[in-house]
Design a protein around this motif. Structure first.
Motif, PDB file in Angstrom:
ATOM      1  N   ALA A   3       5.127 -74.523   8.775  1.00  0.00           N
ATOM      2  CA  ALA A   3       5.386 -73.369   9.634  1.00  0.00           C
ATOM      3  C   ALA A   3       6.863 -73.002   9.627  1.00  0.00           C
ATOM      4  O   ALA A   3       7.229 -71.823   9.632  1.00  0.00           O
ATOM      5  CB  ALA A   3       4.921 -73.662  11.054  1.00  0.00           C
ATOM      6  N   ARG A   4       7.739 -74.007   9.608  1.00  0.00           N
ATOM      7  CA  ARG A   4       9.185 -73.744   9.567  1.00  0.00           C
ATOM      8  C   ARG A   4       9.573 -73.035   8.275  1.00  0.00           C
ATOM      9  O   ARG A   4      10.360 -72.093   8.272  1.00  0.00           O
ATOM     10  CB  ARG A   4       9.959 -75.053   9.674  1.00  0.00           C
ATOM     11  CG  ARG A   4       9.990 -75.612  11.054  1.00  0.00           C
ATOM     12  CD  ARG A   4      10.864 -76.826  11.084  1.00  0.00           C
ATOM     13  NE  ARG A   4      10.894 -77.391  12.419  1.00  0.00           N
ATOM     14  CZ  ARG A   4      11.479 -78.508  12.732  1.00  0.00           C
ATOM     15  NH1 ARG A   4      12.086 -79.214  11.786  1.00  0.00           N
ATOM     16  NH2 ARG A   4      11.472 -78.950  13.964  1.00  0.00           N
ATOM     17  N   LEU A   5       9.007 -73.491   7.178  1.00  0.00           N
ATOM     18  CA  LEU A   5       9.322 -72.887   5.895  1.00  0.00           C
ATOM     19  C   LEU A   5       8.829 -71.435   5.836  1.00  0.00           C
ATOM     20  O   LEU A   5       9.542 -70.550   5.348  1.00  0.00           O
ATOM     21  CB  LEU A   5       8.688 -73.713   4.773  1.00  0.00           C
ATOM     22  CG  LEU A   5       9.039 -73.313   3.344  1.00  0.00           C
ATOM     23  CD1 LEU A   5      10.541 -73.472   3.121  1.00  0.00           C
ATOM     24  CD2 LEU A   5       8.267 -74.150   2.350  1.00  0.00           C
ATOM     25  N   ALA A   6       7.653 -71.197   6.367  1.00  0.00           N
ATOM     26  CA  ALA A   6       7.113 -69.839   6.385  1.00  0.00           C
ATOM     27  C   ALA A   6       7.962 -68.938   7.267  1.00  0.00           C
ATOM     28  O   ALA A   6       8.199 -67.763   6.934  1.00  0.00           O
ATOM     29  CB  ALA A   6       5.675 -69.866   6.883  1.00  0.00           C
ATOM     30  N   ARG A   7       8.440 -69.454   8.408  1.00  0.00           N
ATOM     31  CA  ARG A   7       9.269 -68.675   9.307  1.00  0.00           C
ATOM     32  C   ARG A   7      10.593 -68.300   8.658  1.00  0.00           C
ATOM     33  O   ARG A   7      11.103 -67.192   8.817  1.00  0.00           O
ATOM     34  CB  ARG A   7       9.509 -69.456  10.600  1.00  0.00           C
ATOM     35  CG  ARG A   7      10.118 -68.609  11.692  1.00  0.00           C
ATOM     36  CD  ARG A   7      10.298 -69.362  13.008  1.00  0.00           C
ATOM     37  NE  ARG A   7       9.098 -70.080  13.406  1.00  0.00           N
ATOM     38  CZ  ARG A   7       9.061 -71.400  13.640  1.00  0.00           C
ATOM     39  NH1 ARG A   7      10.144 -72.142  13.520  1.00  0.00           N
ATOM     40  NH2 ARG A   7       7.933 -71.969  14.003  1.00  0.00           N
ATOM     41  N   VAL A   8      11.159 -69.202   7.873  1.00  0.00           N
ATOM     42  CA  VAL A   8      12.428 -68.933   7.185  1.00  0.00           C
ATOM     43  C   VAL A   8      12.265 -67.777   6.209  1.00  0.00           C
ATOM     44  O   VAL A   8      13.086 -66.864   6.160  1.00  0.00           O
ATOM     45  CB  VAL A   8      12.925 -70.211   6.461  1.00  0.00           C
ATOM     46  CG1 VAL A   8      14.072 -69.892   5.501  1.00  0.00           C
ATOM     47  CG2 VAL A   8      13.359 -71.254   7.467  1.00  0.00           C
ATOM     48  N   PHE A   9      11.200 -67.797   5.417  1.00  0.00           N
ATOM     49  CA  PHE A   9      10.981 -66.706   4.458  1.00  0.00           C
ATOM     50  C   PHE A   9      10.653 -65.389   5.156  1.00  0.00           C
ATOM     51  O   PHE A   9      11.032 -64.320   4.692  1.00  0.00           O
ATOM     52  CB  PHE A   9       9.865 -67.077   3.479  1.00  0.00           C
ATOM     53  CG  PHE A   9      10.321 -68.014   2.396  1.00  0.00           C
ATOM     54  CD1 PHE A   9      11.244 -67.596   1.451  1.00  0.00           C
ATOM     55  CD2 PHE A   9       9.841 -69.303   2.331  1.00  0.00           C
ATOM     56  CE1 PHE A   9      11.674 -68.459   0.450  1.00  0.00           C
ATOM     57  CE2 PHE A   9      10.259 -70.166   1.341  1.00  0.00           C
ATOM     58  CZ  PHE A   9      11.182 -69.753   0.397  1.00  0.00           C
ATOM     59  N   ARG A  10       9.940 -65.474   6.262  1.00  0.00           N
ATOM     60  CA  ARG A  10       9.560 -64.258   6.984  1.00  0.00           C
ATOM     61  C   ARG A  10      10.780 -63.601   7.611  1.00  0.00           C
ATOM     62  O   ARG A  10      10.895 -62.381   7.639  1.00  0.00           O
ATOM     63  CB  ARG A  10       8.514 -64.610   8.051  1.00  0.00           C
ATOM     64  CG  ARG A  10       7.937 -63.391   8.730  1.00  0.00           C
ATOM     65  CD  ARG A  10       6.843 -63.739   9.710  1.00  0.00           C
ATOM     66  NE  ARG A  10       7.352 -64.650  10.746  1.00  0.00           N
ATOM     67  CZ  ARG A  10       6.770 -65.778  11.121  1.00  0.00           C
ATOM     68  NH1 ARG A  10       5.638 -66.151  10.562  1.00  0.00           N
ATOM     69  NH2 ARG A  10       7.288 -66.545  12.054  1.00  0.00           N
ATOM     70  N   ASN A  11      11.709 -64.392   8.163  1.00  0.00           N
ATOM     71  CA  ASN A  11      12.872 -63.849   8.857  1.00  0.00           C
ATOM     72  C   ASN A  11      14.077 -63.663   7.935  1.00  0.00           C
ATOM     73  O   ASN A  11      15.140 -63.267   8.402  1.00  0.00           O
ATOM     74  CB  ASN A  11      13.262 -64.771  10.018  1.00  0.00           C
ATOM     75  CG  ASN A  11      12.195 -64.794  11.085  1.00  0.00           C
ATOM     76  OD1 ASN A  11      11.429 -63.849  11.207  1.00  0.00           O
ATOM     77  ND2 ASN A  11      12.135 -65.867  11.856  1.00  0.00           N
ATOM     78  N   PHE A  12      13.950 -63.940   6.663  1.00  0.00           N
ATOM     79  CA  PHE A  12      15.063 -63.819   5.736  1.00  0.00           C
ATOM     80  C   PHE A  12      15.479 -62.362   5.613  1.00  0.00           C
ATOM     81  O   PHE A  12      14.675 -61.498   5.261  1.00  0.00           O
ATOM     82  CB  PHE A  12      14.665 -64.372   4.361  1.00  0.00           C
ATOM     83  CG  PHE A  12      15.727 -64.167   3.311  1.00  0.00           C
ATOM     84  CD1 PHE A  12      16.880 -64.921   3.323  1.00  0.00           C
ATOM     85  CD2 PHE A  12      15.566 -63.200   2.332  1.00  0.00           C
ATOM     86  CE1 PHE A  12      17.854 -64.733   2.361  1.00  0.00           C
ATOM     87  CE2 PHE A  12      16.536 -63.007   1.380  1.00  0.00           C
ATOM     88  CZ  PHE A  12      17.684 -63.773   1.394  1.00  0.00           C
ATOM     89  N   ASN A  13      16.740 -62.077   5.917  1.00  0.00           N
ATOM     90  CA  ASN A  13      17.345 -60.760   5.731  1.00  0.00           C
ATOM     91  C   ASN A  13      16.567 -59.668   6.474  1.00  0.00           C
ATOM     92  O   ASN A  13      16.375 -58.572   5.949  1.00  0.00           O
ATOM     93  CB  ASN A  13      17.426 -60.461   4.223  1.00  0.00           C
ATOM     94  CG  ASN A  13      18.520 -59.484   3.897  1.00  0.00           C
ATOM     95  OD1 ASN A  13      19.328 -59.139   4.759  1.00  0.00           O
ATOM     96  ND2 ASN A  13      18.550 -59.039   2.656  1.00  0.00           N
ATOM     97  N   VAL A  14      16.117 -59.938   7.686  1.00  0.00           N
ATOM     98  CA  VAL A  14      15.300 -58.991   8.456  1.00  0.00           C
ATOM     99  C   VAL A  14      16.091 -57.740   8.801  1.00  0.00           C
ATOM    100  O   VAL A  14      15.593 -56.630   8.671  1.00  0.00           O
ATOM    101  CB  VAL A  14      14.770 -59.669   9.748  1.00  0.00           C
ATOM    102  CG1 VAL A  14      14.079 -58.670  10.643  1.00  0.00           C
ATOM    103  CG2 VAL A  14      13.809 -60.767   9.387  1.00  0.00           C
ATOM    104  N   GLU A  15      17.328 -57.885   9.248  1.00  0.00           N
ATOM    105  CA  GLU A  15      18.125 -56.737   9.678  1.00  0.00           C
ATOM    106  C   GLU A  15      18.383 -55.776   8.523  1.00  0.00           C
ATOM    107  O   GLU A  15      18.245 -54.557   8.686  1.00  0.00           O
ATOM    108  CB  GLU A  15      19.440 -57.215  10.280  1.00  0.00           C
ATOM    109  CG  GLU A  15      19.277 -57.931  11.601  1.00  0.00           C
ATOM    110  CD  GLU A  15      20.610 -58.396  12.160  1.00  0.00           C
ATOM    111  OE1 GLU A  15      21.653 -57.843  11.768  1.00  0.00           O
ATOM    112  OE2 GLU A  15      20.585 -59.305  12.995  1.00  0.00           O
ATOM    113  N   ASN A  16      18.747 -56.290   7.381  1.00  0.00           N
ATOM    114  CA  ASN A  16      19.016 -55.414   6.235  1.00  0.00           C
ATOM    115  C   ASN A  16      17.755 -54.677   5.789  1.00  0.00           C
ATOM    116  O   ASN A  16      17.801 -53.486   5.452  1.00  0.00           O
ATOM    117  CB  ASN A  16      19.582 -56.229   5.054  1.00  0.00           C
ATOM    118  CG  ASN A  16      21.007 -56.664   5.313  1.00  0.00           C
ATOM    119  OD1 ASN A  16      21.681 -56.098   6.180  1.00  0.00           O
ATOM    120  ND2 ASN A  16      21.462 -57.660   4.568  1.00  0.00           N
TER     121      ASN A  16
END
Length: 177
Positions: A3-16
């Motif tokens: 779940a942590r790994l999935a969250r990292v990819f999901r939130n990667f560069n969200v603002e941009n």
């Protein structure tokens, strides 16, 4: 851990990614179909034609003659027919024992009608002995219409439970309790 790994990819560069989507050019609306007259002119012509009287229609309306009868006389005739039908009753042939299923105990039924118990009995009799219990005999026995009885016998079949024995003795069997 997954779940942590999935969250990292999901939130990667969200603002941009969000700013890029917002700054993208919006799609244009489809062009409107051109009309010949403005809507206000069409509605004014329709309003004038509605307000104008048409003499030919008024003449047709004057030629219509309506004849009415007293509704009290008609209801008396239907009440007499209802009283005559209420008198046509037949004794009950099959009934549920006691007051099961919350149904009141019936002693007679109108001709042309069946109770659930009678319908199941008639259909079961026809299923087990179709040569003896034909549609004609069921219609005569229960005072029913032959056409309706034929349709019911043809299209309605009561439940039939068949227990198929297993092929081998070692197979699991359901035993009566």
């Amino acid at each position: 851990m997954g779940a942590r790994l999935a969250r990292v990819f999901r939130n990667f560069n969200v603002e941009n990614r969000a700013l890029r989507e917002i700054s993208r050019e919006k799609p244009r609306a489809a062009p409107r179909h051109e009309t010949e007259a403005p809507p206000s002119a069409v509605s004014s012509e329709a309003a004038e034609s509605v307000k104008k009287k048409d003499e030919s229609l008024l003449e047709h309306l004057r030629t219509v003659y309506v004849e009415s009868t007293d509704p009290a006389a008609a209801t008396e005739v239907t009440q007499d027919v209802a009283v005559g039908k209420a008198a046509e009753r037949r004794p009950l042939r099959v009934a549920f024992p006691g007051h099961r299923f919350g149904l009141p105990e019936l002693h007679d039924v109108p001709k042309g009608k069946l109770t659930i118990a009678e319908a199941l009995k008639a259909l079961g009799s026809h299923q087990h002995q179709p040569r003896t219990w034909t549609a004609e005999k069921i219609a005569q026995e229960y005072s029913l219409d032959l056409k309706d009885t034929t349709s019911v016998v043809e299209f309605f079949i009561p439940f039939k439970v068949e227990i198929i024995p297993p092929k081998t003795r070692t197979a699991k069997q359901i035993k009566a309790s």
